[in-house]
Design an enzyme around this catalytic site. Structure first.
Site, PDB file in Angstrom:
ATOM      1  N   HIS A 182       0.841  -1.197   0.000  1.00 52.63           N
ATOM      2  CA  HIS A 182       0.000   0.000   0.000  1.00 52.63           C
ATOM      3  C   HIS A 182       0.876   1.247   0.000  1.00 52.63           C
ATOM      4  O   HIS A 182       1.734   1.415   0.865  1.00 52.63           O
ATOM      5  CB  HIS A 182      -0.946  -0.015   1.196  1.00 52.63           C
ATOM      6  CG  HIS A 182      -1.988  -1.083   1.085  1.00 52.63           C
ATOM      7  ND1 HIS A 182      -2.380  -1.867   2.141  1.00 52.63           N
ATOM      8  CD2 HIS A 182      -2.710  -1.494   0.008  1.00 52.63           C
ATOM      9  CE1 HIS A 182      -3.313  -2.721   1.723  1.00 52.63           C
ATOM     10  NE2 HIS A 182      -3.526  -2.527   0.432  1.00 52.63           N
ATOM     11  N   ALA A 183       0.616   2.127  -0.966  1.00 47.48           N
ATOM     12  CA  ALA A 183       1.529   3.219  -1.263  1.00 47.48           C
ATOM     13  C   ALA A 183       1.766   4.179  -0.099  1.00 47.48           C
ATOM     14  O   ALA A 183       2.895   4.580   0.163  1.00 47.48           O
ATOM     15  CB  ALA A 183       1.006   3.984  -2.478  1.00 47.48           C
ATOM     16  N   ARG A 184       0.709   4.550   0.611  1.00 49.64           N
ATOM     17  CA  ARG A 184       0.834   5.609   1.620  1.00 49.64           C
ATOM     18  C   ARG A 184       1.443   5.137   2.926  1.00 49.64           C
ATOM     19  O   ARG A 184       1.742   5.942   3.807  1.00 49.64           O
ATOM     20  CB  ARG A 184      -0.550   6.199   1.891  1.00 49.64           C
ATOM     21  CG  ARG A 184      -1.541   5.191   2.448  1.00 49.64           C
ATOM     22  CD  ARG A 184      -2.953   5.725   2.377  1.00 49.64           C
ATOM     23  NE  ARG A 184      -3.928   4.741   2.828  1.00 49.64           N
ATOM     24  CZ  ARG A 184      -5.254   4.904   2.686  1.00 49.64           C
ATOM     25  NH1 ARG A 184      -5.722   5.977   2.113  1.00 49.64           N
ATOM     26  NH2 ARG A 184      -6.072   3.974   3.121  1.00 49.64           N
ATOM     27  N   ARG A 240      -3.384   4.748  -1.948  1.00 51.34           N
ATOM     28  CA  ARG A 240      -3.222   3.393  -1.388  1.00 51.34           C
ATOM     29  C   ARG A 240      -2.916   2.342  -2.458  1.00 51.34           C
ATOM     30  O   ARG A 240      -2.074   1.471  -2.273  1.00 51.34           O
ATOM     31  CB  ARG A 240      -4.528   3.029  -0.663  1.00 51.34           C
ATOM     32  CG  ARG A 240      -4.674   1.554  -0.275  1.00 51.34           C
ATOM     33  CD  ARG A 240      -6.006   1.335   0.426  1.00 51.34           C
ATOM     34  NE  ARG A 240      -6.371  -0.062   0.589  1.00 51.34           N
ATOM     35  CZ  ARG A 240      -6.145  -0.783   1.679  1.00 51.34           C
ATOM     36  NH1 ARG A 240      -5.512  -0.242   2.701  1.00 51.34           N
ATOM     37  NH2 ARG A 240      -6.537  -2.036   1.760  1.00 51.34           N
ATOM     38  N   ASN A 255      -3.677  -5.808  -2.191  1.00 49.82           N
ATOM     39  CA  ASN A 255      -3.972  -6.767  -1.127  1.00 49.82           C
ATOM     40  C   ASN A 255      -5.427  -7.258  -1.152  1.00 49.82           C
ATOM     41  O   ASN A 255      -5.914  -7.829  -0.184  1.00 49.82           O
ATOM     42  CB  ASN A 255      -3.637  -6.174   0.247  1.00 49.82           C
ATOM     43  CG  ASN A 255      -3.166  -7.233   1.228  1.00 49.82           C
ATOM     44  OD1 ASN A 255      -2.572  -8.240   0.825  1.00 49.82           O
ATOM     45  ND2 ASN A 255      -3.448  -7.034   2.514  1.00 49.82           N
ATOM     46  N   ARG A 256      -6.097  -7.072  -2.259  1.00 49.53           N
ATOM     47  CA  ARG A 256      -7.394  -7.699  -2.537  1.00 49.53           C
ATOM     48  C   ARG A 256      -7.348  -8.446  -3.867  1.00 49.53           C
ATOM     49  O   ARG A 256      -8.347  -8.939  -4.328  1.00 49.53           O
ATOM     50  CB  ARG A 256      -8.525  -6.651  -2.600  1.00 49.53           C
ATOM     51  CG  ARG A 256      -8.747  -5.837  -1.338  1.00 49.53           C
ATOM     52  CD  ARG A 256      -9.294  -6.670  -0.196  1.00 49.53           C
ATOM     53  NE  ARG A 256      -9.514  -5.831   0.981  1.00 49.53           N
ATOM     54  CZ  ARG A 256      -8.557  -5.474   1.844  1.00 49.53           C
ATOM     55  NH1 ARG A 256      -7.312  -5.905   1.670  1.00 49.53           N
ATOM     56  NH2 ARG A 256      -8.848  -4.716   2.883  1.00 49.53           N
ATOM     57  N   SER A 309       0.923  -0.614   7.545  1.00 52.92           N
ATOM     58  CA  SER A 309       0.644   0.250   8.697  1.00 52.92           C
ATOM     59  C   SER A 309      -0.736   0.840   8.472  1.00 52.92           C
ATOM     60  O   SER A 309      -1.233   0.802   7.346  1.00 52.92           O
ATOM     61  CB  SER A 309       1.682   1.374   8.815  1.00 52.92           C
ATOM     62  OG  SER A 309       1.432   2.402   7.884  1.00 52.92           O
ATOM     63  N   TYR A 310      -1.441   1.442   9.410  1.00 51.65           N
ATOM     64  CA  TYR A 310      -1.029   1.548  10.770  1.00 51.65           C
ATOM     65  C   TYR A 310      -2.080   0.854  11.640  1.00 51.65           C
ATOM     66  O   TYR A 310      -3.144   0.515  11.145  1.00 51.65           O
ATOM     67  CB  TYR A 310      -0.913   3.040  11.184  1.00 51.65           C
ATOM     68  CG  TYR A 310      -2.206   3.839  11.085  1.00 51.65           C
ATOM     69  CD1 TYR A 310      -3.002   4.050  12.205  1.00 51.65           C
ATOM     70  CD2 TYR A 310      -2.627   4.371   9.867  1.00 51.65           C
ATOM     71  CE1 TYR A 310      -4.184   4.790  12.115  1.00 51.65           C
ATOM     72  CE2 TYR A 310      -3.813   5.101   9.766  1.00 51.65           C
ATOM     73  CZ  TYR A 310      -4.595   5.298  10.893  1.00 51.65           C
ATOM     74  OH  TYR A 310      -5.760   6.010  10.785  1.00 51.65           O
ATOM     75  N   TYR A 360     -11.249  -7.135  10.154  1.00 54.01           N
ATOM     76  CA  TYR A 360     -12.458  -7.272   9.341  1.00 54.01           C
ATOM     77  C   TYR A 360     -12.219  -8.346   8.290  1.00 54.01           C
ATOM     78  O   TYR A 360     -11.076  -8.733   8.027  1.00 54.01           O
ATOM     79  CB  TYR A 360     -12.808  -5.947   8.641  1.00 54.01           C
ATOM     80  CG  TYR A 360     -11.611  -5.149   8.133  1.00 54.01           C
ATOM     81  CD1 TYR A 360     -10.729  -5.662   7.174  1.00 54.01           C
ATOM     82  CD2 TYR A 360     -11.340  -3.863   8.621  1.00 54.01           C
ATOM     83  CE1 TYR A 360      -9.651  -4.933   6.725  1.00 54.01           C
ATOM     84  CE2 TYR A 360     -10.250  -3.123   8.170  1.00 54.01           C
ATOM     85  CZ  TYR A 360      -9.415  -3.665   7.219  1.00 54.01           C
ATOM     86  OH  TYR A 360      -8.328  -2.950   6.774  1.00 54.01           O
TER      87      TYR A 360
HETATM   88  N1  ARG Z   1      -4.927  -3.437   6.526  1.00 59.62           N
HETATM   89  C1  ARG Z   1      -4.718  -4.597   5.699  1.00 59.62           C
HETATM   90  C2  ARG Z   1      -5.651  -4.527   4.514  1.00 59.62           C
HETATM   91  O1  ARG Z   1      -6.722  -4.013   4.650  1.00 59.62           O
HETATM   92  C3  ARG Z   1      -4.961  -5.839   6.501  1.00 59.62           C
HETATM   93  C4  ARG Z   1      -4.508  -7.057   5.828  1.00 59.62           C
HETATM   94  C5  ARG Z   1      -4.832  -8.291   6.607  1.00 59.62           C
HETATM   95  N2  ARG Z   1      -4.800  -9.440   5.722  1.00 59.62           N
HETATM   96  C6  ARG Z   1      -5.674  -9.638   4.775  1.00 59.62           C
HETATM   97  N3  ARG Z   1      -5.548 -10.673   4.017  1.00 59.62           N
HETATM   98  N4  ARG Z   1      -6.682  -8.851   4.594  1.00 59.62           N
HETATM   99  O2  ARG Z   1      -5.304  -4.916   3.447  1.00 59.62           O
HETATM  100 ZN    ZN Z   2      -1.794  -1.789   4.091  1.00 60.92          ZN
END
Ligand code: ARG
Ligand code: ZN
Length: 420
Positions: A182-184, A240, A255-256, A309-310, A360
């Protein structure tokens, strides 16, 4: 005379700006806690209809009663947003009144200022600087550090990982650390640099580091999202996602974008969302490059770490379901021990647990994907802080943030070596 007058006015404007007590405002971060469903709805509306950026929670869908919202509000929408909150008696306070000043401070390169005693690792660095650092680190340690080109980003920037190898034992295992998905989240790449530097400097002196590096090779990807990171340095500090272009909006949440219950509840199929999952799993060159590398090396890589983070948390699978991972108790115990060390040595507290239960539901994450690939020790770190500065953590906090994460990484890595 005229110039003097202008100078006088300018000087006062400057003090006003710095103190922040007046109509002239900077970009701000507000902490807002809605108490009724009506307030929740208004807040959702504010965070989507106005020019603001949600820091916490990651999407307006998660805004709920009695839970703190951190909202970045640019100077030009500040009065509109505050009026709206006031009108509906939504209590809020200013977390940061001087975001612009903090941003400027983070981009200043201390090396040109002889008074700032901070070293290279105690500052944030532009993408160009990080590429130079990668080259320099490899050149200065030719027997221990190799550069691996994993692929390239959407905007064709190289994705370089460093491989740390301290001996040539046969059948050596490995661990992986990536930063800057995530960039920020600037403290994340700073951690990867810190980790490499620490490993190289302390191998001979620190028995934890030497046992880890004697038993494992370490792959470090300092910036998994170089396009986004560069964009936060040049254009929008709050960005992000990556920078891939779809019809109407830019960026996929990397990360999705992994193939782990992809794009179910907790991700969005809307290209404008900050948690957009992309057109299909691994649609993005950045996530595909990492996934390809790990698929090839899955039999040697035993530990997967990803740094964000964070909020100060140590998370493990699963995030895409509330079900427990098969070695849940192992993971829980390791996380607990790591968190206890942080508390004992750095007097700071981290939450820990499975992602879904601790924050979440969030499908398509790299940690869950790596876990299902067979890397049974898989953790996501959420570094400092808890929201005081959020993504704008001042550089003076880098050493402590990195050292406490480092002790957790060491604890976990040693456990993995012991168990396997
Ligand atoms: N803050 C991270 C996100 O939203 C949490 C990552 C936790 N792991 C995950 N597979 N979602 O991407
Ligand atoms: Zn992140």
């Amino acid at each position: 005379m005229k110039t003097l007058l202008i100078l006088f006015v300018l000087m006062n404007l400057d003090t006003l700006l710095k103190t922040g007590h007046c109509i002239v405002t900077q970009d701000q971060i507000l902490s807002i806690t809605p108490t009724t469903q009506e307030q929740v709805d208004i807040l959702k509306n504010v965070s989507t209809q106005y020019e603001t950026v949600l820091w916490q929670p990651v999407s307006h869908h998660y805004i709920k009663e009695e839970t703190q919202v951190h909202l970045f509000v640019p100077a030009n929408s500040s009065s509109t947003v505050k009026d709206l909150l006031q009108k509906h008696s939504i209590t809020h306070h200013v977390l940061l009144a001087n975001a612009n000043e903090l941003i400027e401070m983070q981009m200043r390169n201390g090396s040109t200022d002889p008074r700032s005693g901070s070293t290279f690792y105690e500052r944030y660095h532009s993408l160009g600087d990080i590429y130079h650092w990668i080259n320099r680190t490899a050149q200065e340690n030719p027997d221990k550090v190799k550069i691996i080109l994993l692929g390239s980003s959407y905007e064709k920037r190289p994705l370089y990982a460093l491989k740390l190898t301290f001996n040539d034992r046969p059948n050596k295992k490995a661990m992986w650390i990536d930063c800057g998905i995530h960039a920020r989240e600037w403290i994340s790449p700073a951690f990867c640099l810190w980790f490499v530097q620490h490993s190289l400097a302390f191998y001979t002196f620190n028995s934890d580091i030497s046992s880890i590096l004697d038993n494992m090779d370490v792959y470090v990807l300092p910036v998994m999202n170089p396009d986004g990171y560069h964009y936060t340095w040049t254009t929008n500090r709050m960005w992000r996602k990556n920078r891939s272009v779809s019809n109407n909006c830019i960026g996929v949440d990397l990360n999705r974008n992994f193939d782990a219950n992809w794009c179910t509840e907790g991700a969005s199929d809307q290209p404008c969302s900050d948690i957009y999952c992309g057109a299909f799993p691994e649609s993005e060159p950045e996530s595909e490059a990492v996934a390809n590398f790990l698929r090839i090396h899955k039999d040697t890589v035993q530990l997967y770490l990803t740094i964000h983070s964070y909020s100060q948390m140590l998370l493990f699978p699963y995030s895409y379901t509330f079900d427990e991972a098969e070695n849940h108790n192992d993971l829980l115990e390791m996380a607990q021990e790591a968190v206890q060390k942080i508390r004992r040595y750095y007097h700071n507290s981290y939450k820990y647990g499975s992602g879904a239960k601790t924050i979440y539901l969030a499908p398509g994450g790299s940690d869950d994907w790596a876990y299902n690939l067979g890397i049974k020790y898989s953790f996501t770190f959420e570094l400092q802080d808890r929201g005081r500065y959020g993504f704008l953590l001042p550089p003076s906090y880098i050493p402590k943030a990195c050292n406490e994460a480092l002790i957790a990484v060491k604890t976990i890595a040693l456990k993995v070596i012991e168990k396997t």
